[in-house]
Design a protein around this motif. Structure first.
Motif, PDB file in Angstrom:
ATOM      1  N   MET A   1       0.806  -1.213   0.000  1.00  0.00           N
ATOM      2  CA  MET A   1       0.000   0.000   0.000  1.00  0.00           C
ATOM      3  C   MET A   1       0.846   1.273   0.000  1.00  0.00           C
ATOM      4  SD  MET A   1      -2.847  -1.384  -0.344  1.00  0.00           S
ATOM      5  CE  MET A   1      -3.887   0.074  -0.316  1.00  0.00           C
ATOM      6  N   VAL A   2       2.071   1.202   0.488  1.00  0.00           N
ATOM      7  CA  VAL A   2       2.946   2.375   0.434  1.00  0.00           C
ATOM      8  C   VAL A   2       3.158   2.783  -1.017  1.00  0.00           C
ATOM      9  CG1 VAL A   2       5.288   3.212   0.848  1.00  0.00           C
ATOM     10  CG2 VAL A   2       4.089   1.951   2.642  1.00  0.00           C
ATOM     11  N   ASP A   3       3.550   1.827  -1.853  1.00  0.00           N
ATOM     12  CA  ASP A   3       3.788   2.128  -3.259  1.00  0.00           C
ATOM     13  C   ASP A   3       2.483   2.380  -4.018  1.00  0.00           C
ATOM     14  OD1 ASP A   3       6.517   1.962  -2.988  1.00  0.00           O
ATOM     15  OD2 ASP A   3       6.630  -0.139  -3.603  1.00  0.00           O
ATOM     16  N   TYR A   4       1.439   1.694  -3.615  1.00  0.00           N
ATOM     17  CA  TYR A   4       0.119   1.882  -4.247  1.00  0.00           C
ATOM     18  C   TYR A   4      -0.315   3.336  -4.134  1.00  0.00           C
ATOM     19  CZ  TYR A   4      -4.847   0.761  -5.219  1.00  0.00           C
ATOM     20  OH  TYR A   4      -6.113   0.695  -5.746  1.00  0.00           O
ATOM     21  N   TYR A   5      -0.150   3.920  -2.941  1.00  0.00           N
ATOM     22  CA  TYR A   5      -0.520   5.322  -2.749  1.00  0.00           C
ATOM     23  C   TYR A   5       0.489   6.265  -3.404  1.00  0.00           C
ATOM     24  CZ  TYR A   5      -3.640   3.440   0.878  1.00  0.00           C
ATOM     25  OH  TYR A   5      -4.599   2.737   1.563  1.00  0.00           O
ATOM     26  N   LEU A   6       1.782   5.956  -3.278  1.00  0.00           N
ATOM     27  CA  LEU A   6       2.811   6.833  -3.844  1.00  0.00           C
ATOM     28  C   LEU A   6       2.708   6.937  -5.368  1.00  0.00           C
ATOM     29  CD1 LEU A   6       6.055   6.048  -1.795  1.00  0.00           C
ATOM     30  CD2 LEU A   6       4.827   8.227  -1.894  1.00  0.00           C
ATOM     31  N   THR A   7       2.144   5.916  -6.001  1.00  0.00           N
ATOM     32  CA  THR A   7       1.974   5.966  -7.455  1.00  0.00           C
ATOM     33  C   THR A   7       1.131   7.168  -7.875  1.00  0.00           C
ATOM     34  OG1 THR A   7       2.263   3.582  -7.710  1.00  0.00           O
ATOM     35  CG2 THR A   7       1.066   4.716  -9.455  1.00  0.00           C
ATOM     36  N   LEU A   8       0.163   7.524  -7.065  1.00  0.00           N
ATOM     37  CA  LEU A   8      -0.648   8.705  -7.377  1.00  0.00           C
ATOM     38  C   LEU A   8       0.215   9.956  -7.366  1.00  0.00           C
ATOM     39  CD1 LEU A   8      -3.909   7.930  -5.338  1.00  0.00           C
ATOM     40  CD2 LEU A   8      -3.365   7.347  -7.711  1.00  0.00           C
TER      41      LEU A   8
ATOM     42  N   SER B   1      -3.087 -11.424   2.568  1.00  0.00           N
ATOM     43  CA  SER B   1      -1.938 -11.578   1.685  1.00  0.00           C
ATOM     44  C   SER B   1      -0.815 -10.638   2.111  1.00  0.00           C
ATOM     45  CB  SER B   1      -2.331 -11.272   0.244  1.00  0.00           C
ATOM     46  OG  SER B   1      -1.179 -11.206  -0.588  1.00  0.00           O
ATOM     47  N   PRO B   2       0.414 -11.143   2.188  1.00  0.00           N
ATOM     48  CA  PRO B   2       1.540 -10.268   2.536  1.00  0.00           C
ATOM     49  C   PRO B   2       1.870  -9.271   1.431  1.00  0.00           C
ATOM     50  CG  PRO B   2       2.333 -12.454   1.965  1.00  0.00           C
ATOM     51  CD  PRO B   2       0.833 -12.546   2.014  1.00  0.00           C
ATOM     52  N   LEU B   3       1.316  -9.450   0.250  1.00  0.00           N
ATOM     53  CA  LEU B   3       1.628  -8.551  -0.864  1.00  0.00           C
ATOM     54  C   LEU B   3       1.157  -7.125  -0.586  1.00  0.00           C
ATOM     55  CD1 LEU B   3       0.757 -10.839  -3.919  1.00  0.00           C
ATOM     56  CD2 LEU B   3       3.000 -10.385  -2.900  1.00  0.00           C
ATOM     57  N   TYR B   4       0.118  -6.968   0.241  1.00  0.00           N
ATOM     58  CA  TYR B   4      -0.402  -5.630   0.541  1.00  0.00           C
ATOM     59  C   TYR B   4       0.514  -4.857   1.491  1.00  0.00           C
ATOM     60  CZ  TYR B   4      -4.876  -6.935  -1.584  1.00  0.00           C
ATOM     61  OH  TYR B   4      -5.850  -7.325  -2.463  1.00  0.00           O
ATOM     62  N   THR B   5       1.363  -5.571   2.204  1.00  0.00           N
ATOM     63  CA  THR B   5       2.209  -4.921   3.222  1.00  0.00           C
ATOM     64  C   THR B   5       3.680  -5.275   3.047  1.00  0.00           C
ATOM     65  OG1 THR B   5       1.730  -6.767   4.731  1.00  0.00           O
ATOM     66  CG2 THR B   5       0.347  -4.804   4.924  1.00  0.00           C
ATOM     67  N   ASN B   6       4.053  -5.769   1.890  1.00  0.00           N
ATOM     68  CA  ASN B   6       5.411  -6.247   1.630  1.00  0.00           C
ATOM     69  C   ASN B   6       6.352  -5.069   1.365  1.00  0.00           C
ATOM     70  OD1 ASN B   6       7.418  -8.138   1.263  1.00  0.00           O
ATOM     71  ND2 ASN B   6       6.948  -8.439  -0.906  1.00  0.00           N
ATOM     72  N   VAL B   7       6.619  -4.293   2.416  1.00  0.00           N
ATOM     73  CA  VAL B   7       7.440  -3.091   2.296  1.00  0.00           C
ATOM     74  C   VAL B   7       8.069  -2.786   3.649  1.00  0.00           C
ATOM     75  CG1 VAL B   7       5.517  -1.525   2.830  1.00  0.00           C
ATOM     76  CG2 VAL B   7       7.436  -0.695   1.432  1.00  0.00           C
ATOM     77  N   ASN B   8       9.239  -2.160   3.642  1.00  0.00           N
ATOM     78  CA  ASN B   8       9.935  -1.799   4.883  1.00  0.00           C
ATOM     79  C   ASN B   8      10.092  -3.013   5.810  1.00  0.00           C
ATOM     80  OD1 ASN B   8      10.196   0.954   4.141  1.00  0.00           O
ATOM     81  ND2 ASN B   8       8.106   1.365   4.827  1.00  0.00           N
ATOM     82  N   LEU B   9      10.618  -4.084   5.247  1.00  0.00           N
ATOM     83  CA  LEU B   9      10.712  -5.354   5.966  1.00  0.00           C
ATOM     84  C   LEU B   9      12.054  -5.554   6.677  1.00  0.00           C
ATOM     85  CD1 LEU B   9       9.092  -7.708   3.305  1.00  0.00           C
ATOM     86  CD2 LEU B   9       8.008  -6.776   5.361  1.00  0.00           C
ATOM     87  N   GLU B  10      12.891  -4.538   6.689  1.00  0.00           N
ATOM     88  CA  GLU B  10      14.245  -4.708   7.212  1.00  0.00           C
ATOM     89  C   GLU B  10      14.266  -5.224   8.649  1.00  0.00           C
ATOM     90  OE1 GLU B  10      14.205  -1.861   3.896  1.00  0.00           O
ATOM     91  OE2 GLU B  10      13.099  -1.997   5.784  1.00  0.00           O
TER      92      GLU B  10
END
Length: 350
Positions: free
Chosen positions: A137-144, A290-299
């Motif tokens: 969702m981070v990238d989903y929103y940033l795309t706008l 699904s982890p695909l919706y939150t697969n970000v900043n996983l460090e």
């Protein structure tokens, strides 16, 4: 070329975790439109999530139910004379409100047959068969923001703590006799989405006791509706946890408490994203989603999830035997916690 605007309104997501994942978008709008009037429309219950943030000149709180609230918001938008609207939710209603509210340039995803209500309908990610492809969702929103021509985009999630909020958090810990040198570890066993996201409470108690035996003070986080879950865990533990009293904990004071933790063990809920925003290591127990919706900043995250033939189903309530959660053992979660506490970040081999 960047879309020019002087009065911008952004419609925030409705879920706590999604609001946190939208913070890179809020920051990008502020940085790319430093002189613009920036307003945010959000549901009242998520307002504390953004308390203290420097991005907004105006906050418009509204519920997504009822014709009275619908027309009140459209009148408010018309009075605001906004020339740009960034609509993060996918609902038809949010696009219609912006259209009827006279917002000049309206950008959002072309979903749920609302494309005609948007000046700039953005095609969502789809596969070759036209099926929607989940994206974090981070990238989903940033795309706008990318389509607006914004520069310097960053995926970093960010939250803020006011001095008043910090004082409330300190006072809560003091009331529960948690000293400044205590090693605090958070447990968040609830989830507003639905029961399908919940790992069994008795297993949370096992993990909490094992970590408490190693010298950690366990603090239980949850909403008033989740109080029975918290009490069940506290009652099953050999080591007494910090259990905030009813009314002590809210979405604002949760921020300094999560930031204070050495680690958060949680279901896939909003508290997980608080931890990410404050750079706190987090073990996320994931089942139906699904982890695909939150697969970000996983460090500094480890996702504990088992593969099942019926998942991820995205259902709020399991219609079978909840195998996606019941097959996750306390030992798996403890192994993830040990890895993070020892500074060995990265996905755990399960």
């Amino acid at each position: 070329m960047k879309v020019e605007a002087q009065r911008i309104v952004v419609r925030a997501p409705n879920w706590v975790g999604d609001v946190v994942m939208a913070t890179p978008t809020f920051r990008a709008l502020r940085e790319n439109y430093p002189d613009a009037h920036l307003a945010v429309v959000l549901r009242p219950y998520v307002r504390p999530v953004l308390a203290g943030s420097p991005w907004f000149d105006e906050v418009i709180a509204t519920e997504d139910r009822g014709l009275g609230r619908f027309w009140a918001l459209t009148r408010r938008l018309r009075a605001g004379r906004f020339d740009l609207g960034v609509i993060l939710p996918n609902s038809f209603r949010t696009a219609l409100e912006a259209w009827l509210g006279g917002v000049g340039h309206r950008i959002g995803y072309d979903r749920r047959r609302r494309g005609l209500l948007l000046s700039a309908p953005i095609a969502p990610p789809r596969d070759r068969k036209g099926r929607f492809v989940p994206r974090n969702m981070v990238d989903y929103y940033l795309t706008l923001c990318q389509h607006l021509g914004c520069q310097g985009l960053s995926q970093r999630e960010e939250l803020f703590i006011t001095s008043e909020c910090q004082a409330r958090g300190d006072a809560l810990l003091a009331r529960h006799q948690v000293g400044p040198d205590a090693r605090l570890l958070g447990m968040n066993p609830g989830g507003a989405f639905g029961s399908s996201k919940l790992w069994p409470a008795d297993r949370f108690a096992v993990v909490a006791d094992a970590l408490a035996a190693r010298g950690f003070r366990i603090i239980l986080f949850g909403s008033p509706a989740e109080r029975p879950i918290l009490e069940k865990i506290a009652g099953a533990m050999a080591h007494k946890p910090v259990l905030p009293e009813p009314g002590e904990l809210d979405l604002d004071v949760l921020k300094p408490l999560v930031r204070r933790c050495s680690l958060l063990v949680t279901n896939d809920t909003g508290a997980r994203h608080y931890a990410v925003a404050f750079d706190v290591p987090v073990v996320c127990i994931m089942g139906s989603t699904s982890p695909l919706y939150t697969n970000v900043n996983l460090e500094k995250q480890i996702i504990v999830q088992v593969k099942v033939d019926c998942g991820p189903c995205q259902k709020k309530v399991c219609t079978t035997d909840h195998r996606c959660m019941t097959r996750i053992t306390p030992d798996q979660v403890l192994a993830a916690a040990d890895r993070l506490l020892s500074g060995r970040f990265g996905r755990l081999p399960l």
